[in-house]
Scaffold this active site. Structure first.
Site, PDB file in Angstrom:
ATOM      1  N   GLY A  42      34.229  38.074  34.313  1.00  0.00           N
ATOM      2  CA  GLY A  42      35.662  38.350  34.369  1.00  0.00           C
ATOM      3  C   GLY A  42      35.926  39.832  34.480  1.00  0.00           C
ATOM      4  N   GLY A  45      33.017  42.615  34.625  1.00  0.00           N
ATOM      5  CA  GLY A  45      32.097  42.857  35.730  1.00  0.00           C
ATOM      6  C   GLY A  45      31.200  41.677  36.041  1.00  0.00           C
ATOM      7  N   GLY A  72      36.950  34.515  41.840  1.00  0.00           N
ATOM      8  CA  GLY A  72      35.535  34.163  41.968  1.00  0.00           C
ATOM      9  C   GLY A  72      35.159  33.821  43.398  1.00  0.00           C
ATOM     10  N   ASP A  73      36.009  33.062  44.059  1.00  0.00           N
ATOM     11  CA  ASP A  73      35.752  32.727  45.462  1.00  0.00           C
ATOM     12  C   ASP A  73      35.769  33.983  46.329  1.00  0.00           C
ATOM     13  OD1 ASP A  73      35.589  30.029  44.801  1.00  0.00           O
ATOM     14  OD2 ASP A  73      37.690  29.658  45.265  1.00  0.00           O
ATOM     15  N   SER A 112      45.542  35.557  48.243  1.00  0.00           N
ATOM     16  CA  SER A 112      45.292  36.769  47.461  1.00  0.00           C
ATOM     17  C   SER A 112      44.053  37.531  47.928  1.00  0.00           C
ATOM     18  CB  SER A 112      45.136  36.411  45.977  1.00  0.00           C
ATOM     19  OG  SER A 112      43.924  35.703  45.754  1.00  0.00           O
TER      20      SER A 112
END
Length: 136
Positions: A42, A45, A72-73, A112
């Site tokens: 998260g 890092g 994450g993607d 995003s």
């Protein structure tokens, strides 16, 4: 193998892989499965072992997160793309970290994902050895 820190510990526990810290955990998973591994933490890092090389990075930039969906993607997409384009592993990893941070500043998943030129611009600022900086 690409997992977050909770998932990495669950997998290690399920397969009886001993660890006392994050490096032990990643090395154990890498050794057990014989596969490259990246573990994300998260806003703290990510780190991993890819092609026998340790990759570790605290966040390169600090952002005010409004939505972490898609981060994450975005990270793994940028990292895989960088590897495919022949970037050095640490460079691909660093750019992926920047892209994931930017993704957190926008609402939505795919919408995003930052444009590559934006990530490149901030990477160039970072790679000169400049300290981490805040956006906004």
């Amino acid at each position: 193998i690409y997992v977050n820190d909770d998932e990495a510990r669950q997998v290690a526990d399920q397969f009886g892989i001993a660890y006392t810290n994050d490096r032990d955990l990643i090395a154990g998973l890498y050794s057990h499965f014989g596969k490259d591994i990246i573990v994300t933490y998260g806003d703290r890092g990510a780190m991993g072992m890819v092609k026998g090389q340790w990759l570790e990075r605290t966040p390169l930039i600090t952002v005010t997160a409004v939505d972490t969906i898609g981060a994450g993607d975005t990270f793994i997409g940028y990292f895989a793309s960088g590897m495919q384009l022949g970037f050095p592993l640490q460079q691909a990893f660093d750019k992926a970290m920047i892209a994931a941070a930017f993704a957190c500043t926008q609402y939505g998943g795919a919408s995003s994902i930052p444009e590559a030129d934006c990530v490149e611009r901030y990477y160039k600022r970072f790679s000169g050895g400049a300290p981490c900086f805040k956006l906004g």
